[in-house]
Motif scaffolding. Structure first.
Motif, PDB file in Angstrom:
ATOM      1  N   VAL A 228       0.863  -1.171   0.000  1.00 61.86           N
ATOM      2  CA  VAL A 228       0.000   0.000   0.000  1.00 61.86           C
ATOM      3  C   VAL A 228       0.908   1.232   0.000  1.00 61.86           C
ATOM      4  O   VAL A 228       2.119   1.137   0.197  1.00 61.86           O
ATOM      5  CB  VAL A 228      -0.936   0.023   1.229  1.00 61.86           C
ATOM      6  CG1 VAL A 228      -1.890  -1.151   1.199  1.00 61.86           C
ATOM      7  CG2 VAL A 228      -0.121   0.025   2.523  1.00 61.86           C
ATOM      8  N   GLN A 229       0.305   2.394  -0.232  1.00 55.42           N
ATOM      9  CA  GLN A 229       1.089   3.624  -0.224  1.00 55.42           C
ATOM     10  C   GLN A 229       1.438   4.027   1.202  1.00 55.42           C
ATOM     11  O   GLN A 229       0.630   3.932   2.114  1.00 55.42           O
ATOM     12  CB  GLN A 229       0.328   4.751  -0.910  1.00 55.42           C
ATOM     13  CG  GLN A 229       1.165   6.006  -1.096  1.00 55.42           C
ATOM     14  CD  GLN A 229       0.403   7.136  -1.748  1.00 55.42           C
ATOM     15  OE1 GLN A 229      -0.792   7.309  -1.499  1.00 55.42           O
ATOM     16  NE2 GLN A 229       1.073   7.905  -2.593  1.00 55.42           N
TER      17      GLN A 229
ATOM     18  N   TYR B  32       0.912   9.029   6.230  1.00 54.64           N
ATOM     19  CA  TYR B  32      -0.340   8.501   5.669  1.00 54.64           C
ATOM     20  C   TYR B  32      -0.102   7.120   5.070  1.00 54.64           C
ATOM     21  O   TYR B  32       0.828   6.917   4.282  1.00 54.64           O
ATOM     22  CB  TYR B  32      -0.880   9.449   4.601  1.00 54.64           C
ATOM     23  CG  TYR B  32      -2.006   8.870   3.784  1.00 54.64           C
ATOM     24  CD1 TYR B  32      -3.295   8.759   4.308  1.00 54.64           C
ATOM     25  CD2 TYR B  32      -1.777   8.411   2.479  1.00 54.64           C
ATOM     26  CE1 TYR B  32      -4.325   8.216   3.563  1.00 54.64           C
ATOM     27  CE2 TYR B  32      -2.810   7.872   1.729  1.00 54.64           C
ATOM     28  CZ  TYR B  32      -4.072   7.770   2.276  1.00 54.64           C
ATOM     29  OH  TYR B  32      -5.097   7.231   1.531  1.00 54.64           O
TER      30      TYR B  32
ATOM     31  N   SER C 215      -2.248   4.271   2.924  1.00 53.69           N
ATOM     32  CA  SER C 215      -3.493   4.050   2.191  1.00 53.69           C
ATOM     33  C   SER C 215      -4.042   2.649   2.453  1.00 53.69           C
ATOM     34  O   SER C 215      -3.372   1.794   3.035  1.00 53.69           O
ATOM     35  CB  SER C 215      -3.266   4.239   0.687  1.00 53.69           C
ATOM     36  OG  SER C 215      -2.517   3.152   0.166  1.00 53.69           O
ATOM     37  N   ARG C 216      -5.267   2.416   1.983  1.00 54.84           N
ATOM     38  CA  ARG C 216      -5.881   1.089   2.112  1.00 54.84           C
ATOM     39  C   ARG C 216      -5.880   0.318   0.799  1.00 54.84           C
ATOM     40  O   ARG C 216      -6.202  -0.868   0.787  1.00 54.84           O
ATOM     41  CB  ARG C 216      -7.326   1.241   2.603  1.00 54.84           C
ATOM     42  CG  ARG C 216      -7.434   1.807   4.017  1.00 54.84           C
ATOM     43  CD  ARG C 216      -8.872   1.836   4.475  1.00 54.84           C
ATOM     44  NE  ARG C 216      -8.988   2.353   5.837  1.00 54.84           N
ATOM     45  CZ  ARG C 216     -10.137   2.475   6.483  1.00 54.84           C
ATOM     46  NH1 ARG C 216     -11.285   2.120   5.889  1.00 54.84           N
ATOM     47  NH2 ARG C 216     -10.158   2.955   7.721  1.00 54.84           N
ATOM     48  N   LYS C 217      -5.531   0.997  -0.293  1.00 51.43           N
ATOM     49  CA  LYS C 217      -5.581   0.336  -1.601  1.00 51.43           C
ATOM     50  C   LYS C 217      -4.350  -0.545  -1.781  1.00 51.43           C
ATOM     51  O   LYS C 217      -3.212  -0.068  -1.820  1.00 51.43           O
ATOM     52  CB  LYS C 217      -5.658   1.364  -2.724  1.00 51.43           C
ATOM     53  CG  LYS C 217      -5.829   0.710  -4.095  1.00 51.43           C
ATOM     54  CD  LYS C 217      -6.132   1.725  -5.173  1.00 51.43           C
ATOM     55  CE  LYS C 217      -6.370   1.032  -6.503  1.00 51.43           C
ATOM     56  NZ  LYS C 217      -6.704   1.986  -7.574  1.00 51.43           N
TER      57      LYS C 217
END
Length: 405
Positions: A254-255, A265, A267-269
């Motif tokens: 993920v990012q 931060y 991410s969830r993607k």
């Protein structure tokens, strides 16, 4: 009674011989030393070099030191990395005797020694010992890595760039395991956002495996380069002479980025990437050819070919790639930094990186840049084509070259 006395004397002689060879390597600073001397006088020893820069320099020092500690019998040496076997070097009793009697030079020793990736037989012998001298477990290195990037990806300036110093805490844990924790300090840049901030680098736990018969594996989880966080698994097969290597890799990330609004931060993607790899080594000109077919981070599929020339510890190469209709290419290099030897006498050692590595891409704008084609990441801060390069013929060639200077 005489039989028991002979057995006791042979055992004492074996222990004495084993101690002498191990002591010679320990004096060099070698770690994770294991030794077995059999009744016939043949000695098998394993060691890990965390002192000398590169691969062949420390191996050459270890070969000379081990021969000095031998008093008959053949010698079999296993070169370790993170306690995982990488190389097997064999020297006959005849070669060792002729060298110690100054009938042949060290260069002739290197020519006549056996060297290969096949460590299975030697590791089977080493199962007889349960003692490890000068273990690397728990020892900490603070390594300062330089980071430089140069890219012509915008129209409002000729180049975008950054220069960073990225110290990393690196610690060996158990067999095959390593912990890395890196922080990136910006020095100079004309970029904005996180590039001007102190931020996390590679923060990862890795575990390596040796499955025998030429198969090695590695699993890594943590925060990687290029703002990625997740896990990656790798598997590779190497022929005994090292001229052919086949491998596969798959990752899920993920990012992971430092922002002005949300701080760190994540991410969830989830994004998947994978690659099939092949590598061929041509020993006459010390050329390494790499080919991979990959699914990159943002869903594009492509192929990439690299050609790298090894000049001792210097590695210079070019590459070309084709992904989703776009063509790219460039060059890369790895050059040694000052400091050929870094002794580790205490639990914590501070040193600079062994190499400075950089890759330049010719295509960094338009659709290729907008759709983030060919994007990937590294799972450790010291990945380059010179570091951890244990190719047998490469090591023999440059040991002989060093001996002939």
């Amino acid at each position: 009674m005489s039989k028991y006395l002979i057995a006791i004397l042979l055992s004492a002689w074996s222990i004495s011989l084993r101690a002498q060879v191990a002591e010679k390597l320990q004096q060099l600073g070698m770690e994770n030393i294991q030794t077995v001397t059999e009744v016939n006088g043949n000695t098998t020893i394993a060691f890990e070099d965390n002192v000398y820069r590169g691969t062949y320099r420390g191996i050459g020092k270890a070969i000379k030191a081990a021969m000095e500690g031998m008093y008959g019998g053949n010698l079999q040496m296993v070169v370790l990395e993170h306690s995982i076997p990488q190389l097997c070097i064999t020297l006959s009793d005849k070669v060792i005797t002729e060298y110690k009697e100054k009938q042949i030079t060290i260069g002739e020793v290197y020519r006549q020694m056996g060297i290969s990736y096949d460590t299975d037989e030697a590791m089977e012998v080493l199962k007889k010992t349960h003692r490890t001298l000068n273990s690397s477990a728990g020892k900490v290195d603070i390594v300062v890595y330089p980071e430089v990037k140069l890219e012509n990806s915008s129209f409002d300036r000729l180049y975008t760039y950054y220069v960073n110093l990225a110290p990393a805490v690196e610690m060996a844990l158990w067999k095959g395991a390593e912990l890395t924790a890196q922080v990136v300090f910006p020095v100079a840049t004309n970029l904005k956002g996180q590039y001007k901030k102190i931020r996390p680098g590679v923060i990862a736990l890795s575990q390596e495996f040796c499955f025998g018969k030429g198969f090695l594996g590695r699993v890594t989880a943590g925060n990687f380069t290029n703002n990625r966080m997740g896990a990656q698994a790798e598997m590779k097969y190497r022929t005994a002479n090292g001229r052919l290597e086949l491998g596969a890799m798959a990752g899920a990330t993920v990012q992971s980025v430092l922002t002005d609004d949300e701080g760190w931060y994540i991410s969830r993607k989830l994004r998947m990437n994978a690659a099939l790899k092949a590598s061929v080594y041509e020993p006459r000109f010390n050329l390494q050819f790499d080919l991979q077919a990959a699914r990159y981070l943002y869903g594009d599929y492509g192929v990439r070919g690299d050609c790298t020339r090894h000049f001792g510890e210097y590695a210079i190469g070019v590459y070309g790639m084709y992904t989703d209709g776009e063509i790219n290419g460039g060059f890369h290099f790895a050059i040694p930094l000052p400091g050929k030897k870094w002794s580790r006498n205490r639990g914590v050692r501070v040193r600079q990186a062994d190499y400075f590595a950089m890759e330049y891409s010719m295509e960094s704008w338009g659709r290729y840049a907008d759709e983030k084609m060919g994007e990937t990441y590294r799972t450790r801060p010291d990945e380059n084509r010179s570091n951890r390069f244990f190719q047998p013929e490469y090591i023999r060639y440059f040991l002989i070259k060093e001996a002939n200077k």
